[in-house]
Design an enzyme around this catalytic site. Structure first.
Site, mmCIF file in Angstrom:
data_model
loop_
_atom_site.group_PDB
_atom_site.id
_atom_site.type_symbol
_atom_site.label_atom_id
_atom_site.label_comp_id
_atom_site.label_asym_id
_atom_site.label_seq_id
_atom_site.Cartn_x
_atom_site.Cartn_y
_atom_site.Cartn_z
ATOM 1 N N GLU A 230 6.888 7.021 4.437
ATOM 2 C CA GLU A 230 7.887 6.053 4.000
ATOM 3 C C GLU A 230 8.790 6.755 2.987
ATOM 4 O O GLU A 230 8.290 7.306 2.003
ATOM 5 C CB GLU A 230 7.215 4.847 3.356
ATOM 6 C CG GLU A 230 8.190 3.774 2.909
ATOM 7 C CD GLU A 230 7.499 2.606 2.227
ATOM 8 O OE1 GLU A 230 8.199 1.719 1.725
ATOM 9 O OE2 GLU A 230 6.258 2.601 2.177
ATOM 10 N N ARG A 451 -9.444 9.047 3.436
ATOM 11 C CA ARG A 451 -8.534 9.391 2.350
ATOM 12 C C ARG A 451 -9.226 10.407 1.456
ATOM 13 O O ARG A 451 -10.441 10.457 1.372
ATOM 14 C CB ARG A 451 -8.197 8.160 1.503
ATOM 15 C CG ARG A 451 -7.334 7.153 2.187
ATOM 16 C CD ARG A 451 -7.040 5.997 1.258
ATOM 17 N NE ARG A 451 -6.354 6.437 0.047
ATOM 18 C CZ ARG A 451 -6.018 5.613 -0.940
ATOM 19 N NH1 ARG A 451 -6.334 4.343 -0.888
ATOM 20 N NH2 ARG A 451 -5.374 6.067 -1.995
ATOM 21 N N LYS A 461 2.364 5.749 -7.148
ATOM 22 C CA LYS A 461 3.792 5.961 -7.405
ATOM 23 C C LYS A 461 4.236 5.278 -8.687
ATOM 24 O O LYS A 461 5.014 5.827 -9.466
ATOM 25 C CB LYS A 461 4.618 5.425 -6.227
ATOM 26 C CG LYS A 461 4.478 6.199 -4.945
ATOM 27 C CD LYS A 461 5.328 5.570 -3.851
ATOM 28 C CE LYS A 461 5.108 6.244 -2.519
ATOM 29 N NZ LYS A 461 5.874 5.587 -1.431
#
Length: 746
Positions: A230, A451, A461
């Site tokens: 993204e 992960r 973020k």
């Protein structure tokens, strides 16, 4: 169903050969501590004594069913049809487990059963529904028991890709680990490394890359993978595993890698992020066969949105956002769910216009509001965004698809064959496949991998933005940051990063990896190829006069790496005035014999230090000296006008704890000083280096040239991954427990 409370205790008595795996596993999944495993030589079969009331239940299957209900597990569903399917697979498991008693190889009977399981699991994570059930436990332990008696059965099971994936997933369940270790010790020992071995394993990563497991129904030359970032931020180390696996699988099958930007949220996306991600992938040598954007397909996706409404499989909901969240959580059906197709199409048009009415709407897939899997409770698939132009399409569109709707459509139409997704999306797999069925699209196989999280590292973020906004770091490419640009700037090599990620393979078990192991891989690679140079601390420098040096300064050539001549040579300046480390000169004693590296042995004749900390000394060359006889091996540079001023930067971890746990205040665990600078002077040969070159500062550690101009250079110290520093000269940064944060420290 009737209510019941958990029994105070359960005694499972059984013959030594007839272990009640299903009942024991049920108690393990429920974390029930009241169970007692009671094997008896004189007993046949399995009996469970329930206290209170003291009744006996005969049979492992029957006992497990009772315990699944009494211990309030989800191993038996509430839905009667789902229960029937669980019973069906439990009966199927009996057909497998009976083979454990066979004295001959059971493969003629077992292989067709395994093939049936493979077909069933091809697009499923669990045997029934979307969570673990007695069906999974029954099949799993049936296979394990047969494989324990007939090892060839284990090999046969692993020939089936989906079955192998499922078995690996089951073996990774923490609740089952004690049971597996007790009754299948050989396998458990193979999967469980001793603590010391785990520490030593990092050094063995070099030269070892886990063999990538085969993809489901993959054909050479036809596999197509995709990496779908993204464009709402910079790539960080957590993204690298996905990018690397997608790239390597495409190479393995001589197929294609697509990079597709999932640009469906204009409020968060920027062109600079697109450019940054492409730059990062190039830096990592990840080269896609094609680059595309979800926005390339907006018109097609709108068409499918109209189609799914027309089929009665989606509706437009005007319920307020917070109320809708509460209703989904409580499985409350929206009052708009059964409105007419005509009204849904009308509201859909308002959404596309971005009108006042349209802005109140969310298009939802009509799936199952009663599902145990919250992802299937009529998820949103289209929403309106009118306040921010799209970075590519501007104001053309007002309604934008959500990821769960757009992704399967674009995967299918772009020719993706295998979608690699991290395990955090496992609950969304049924939704992904539901979209294919609802829209009549070609299906794509999902391959799940874990992960990877790192200790002393922040990947959020929002939190990383906080560091930038508060000025604690210079920007998103700060060497202290876990972004791709940051870690490369700090000195991590792309080869080390790739090797490390592939060493984990496509494992499905999430790991909280010690970040020091990554840097240890990097250090092992650097050690063989980087040149060696000398820098002396300027605090101030210790000035040493060489007694009896009666010639003009001169230059000699020396290898830049004593064990690798291919690294080349450098020029070393010699004179009667030298600069040494102040810490070294405070440690030596008058009369002591020391070795000056790349020169020879010297006697310390005099050492003086004034009130300001300035050290002056005298040394006399010993032509008969043997470096093997001295304890102190000291670095130095000629005290001339050709030296290079150096700024050495070391970095603390962003946070002072391995992981920010629930209940912690983030600001309280932020490192008080992230970057620590010190000054030094380096030998003239440093001028041969360029920005981005890596080196080893003798007796300090590895470093990378971060900046260079006529006034000098900036070096970032590279962590070496060791709990104890390789440096013998004290650095400025403290190491966290369990790993290195900077090479130049003790």
């Amino acid at each position: 169903r009737p209510t019941m409370s958990a029994p105070k205790s359960v005694i499972l008595s059984h013959s030594i050969a007839d272990v009640p795996f299903l009942s024991l596993a049920t108690c393990a999944v429920a974390d029930y501590k009241g169970v007692k495993d009671a094997p008896r030589k004189d007993q046949e079969g399995v009996a469970a004594r329930i206290v209170p009331p003291g009744d006996n239940i005969k049979g492992d299957d029957v006992s497990a069913r009772f315990l699944a209900r009494a211990l309030a597990t989800k191993l038996l569903p509430d839905d009667l049809l789902a229960v029937a399917h669980v019973e069906e697979w439990m009966s199927f498991a009996d057909r497998i487990s009976v083979l454990k008693n066979s004295d001959t190889q059971p493969m003629a009977v077992l292989n067709p059963l395994l093939a049936d399981i493979e077909q069933h699991l091809a697009l499923r994570t669990f045997f029934v529904g979307f969570s673990l059930s007695l069906a999974d436990l029954a099949i799993f332990f049936a296979i394990k028991q047969v494989a324990a008696k007939h090892p060839v059965a284990a090999k046969a099971a692993f020939q089936f890709r989906s079955l192998k994936r499922w078995i690996t997933f089951m073996e990774a369940q923490p609740s089952l680990a004690p049971l597996l270790e007790k009754h299948f010790p050989t396998e458990a020992a193979a999967n469980k490394k001793p603590k010391k071995a785990a520490k030593d394993a990092t050094s063995k990563v070099i030269g070892h890359v886990s063999k990538l497991a085969d993809l489901q129904e993959a054909k050479m030359g036809e596999v197509c993978t995709r990496f779908p970032p993204e464009p709402s931020g910079y790539l960080h180390i957590g993204h690298v595993k996905a990018a690397t696996l997608n790239s390597e699988y495409a190479k393995k099958y001589k197929g294609k890698l697509l990079v597709r930007f999932d640009d469906t949220n204009p409020s968060k996306e920027k062109v600079e992020y697109v450019e940054s991600i492409l730059q990062d992938l190039k830096a990592l040598d990840i080269v896609p066969h094609a680059i595309s954007y979800t926005s390339d397909h907006f018109e097609l996706i709108e068409k499918y949105a109209s189609e799914i409404i027309a089929k009665g499989l989606a509706y437009v909901d005007k319920t307020p956002t917070e109320q809708m969240k509460d209703e989904r959580k409580a499985s409350i059906v929206s009052k708009y769910r059964d409105q007419s197709i005509e009204e849904n199409l009308r509201l859909w048009e308002e959404m596309k216009k971005g009108s006042e009415e349209g802005r109140q709407c969310l298009m939802r897939a009509k799936i199952d509001m009663a599902s145990k899997n919250a992802c299937l409770r009529d998820p949103g698939i289209y929403r309106v965004v009118v306040d921010t132009p799209h970075h590519r399409t501007g104001d053309k569109y007002k309604a934008y698809p959500l990821y769960d709707f757009a992704c399967p459509i674009v995967d299918s139409v772009e020719g993706v064959t295998h979608a690699l997704r991290s395990a955090e999306y496992i609950d969304r797999e049924p939704l992904y496949y539901w979209m294919f069925d609802a829209l009549g699209l070609r299906k794509v196989f999902i391959e799940t991998f874990s992960r990877v999280n790192f200790t002393y590292t922040v990947l959020s973020k929002r939190k990383l933005q906080w560091f930038v906004d508060t000025g604690k770091v210079e920007g998103w490419d700060s060497p202290a940051f876990p972004t791709v640009q940051g870690i490369l700037r700090r000195g991590l090599t792309k080869e080390a990063l790739k090797t490390f990620m592939l060493s984990m393979g496509a494992s499905k078990r999430d790991v909280n990896m010690d970040i020091s192991k990554l840097w240890a891989v990097n250090a092992t690679m650097l050690d063989k190829v980087v040149p060696r140079y000398t820098v002396v601390a300027d605090e101030p420098k210790a000035l040493v006069e060489v007694v009896g040096f009666d010639r003009d300064p001169y230059t000699e050539e020396h290898p830049r790496h004593n064990k690798n001549p291919e690294v080349g040579k450098k020029k070393v300046n010699y004179s009667g005035k030298l600069w040494l480390e102040p810490v070294d000169m405070r440690a030596v004693k008058v009369g002591e014999e020391v070795t000056l590296m790349r020169w020879g042995n010297f006697f310390v004749r005099e050492v003086n230090e004034d009130a300001d900390g300035r050290i002056s000394a005298k040394m006399e060359f010993n032509p008969e000296g043997n470096p093997k006889t001295t304890k102190a091996k000291l670095t130095w540079i000629s005290a001339d006008d050709h030296h290079v001023p150096v700024t050495i930067r070391e970095f603390n971890p962003l946070i002072t704890v391995e992981k920010v746990a629930d209940g912690m205040t983030f600001a309280d665990v932020v490192s008080p000083q992230i970057c620590v600078e010190s000054r030094g002077v380096g030998e003239e040969a440093l001028k041969d280096l360029n920005v981005g070159d890596r080196l080893q500062l003798e007796r300090r550690g590895y470093a990378i040239v971060d900046a260079k101009d006529d006034s000098g250079m900036v070096l970032n110290m590279i962590p070496d991954g060791k709990a104890k520093s390789m440096s013998v000269i004290e650095g400025q940064v403290k190491r966290p427990a369990g790993g290195s944060s900077s090479t130049g420290s003790k």
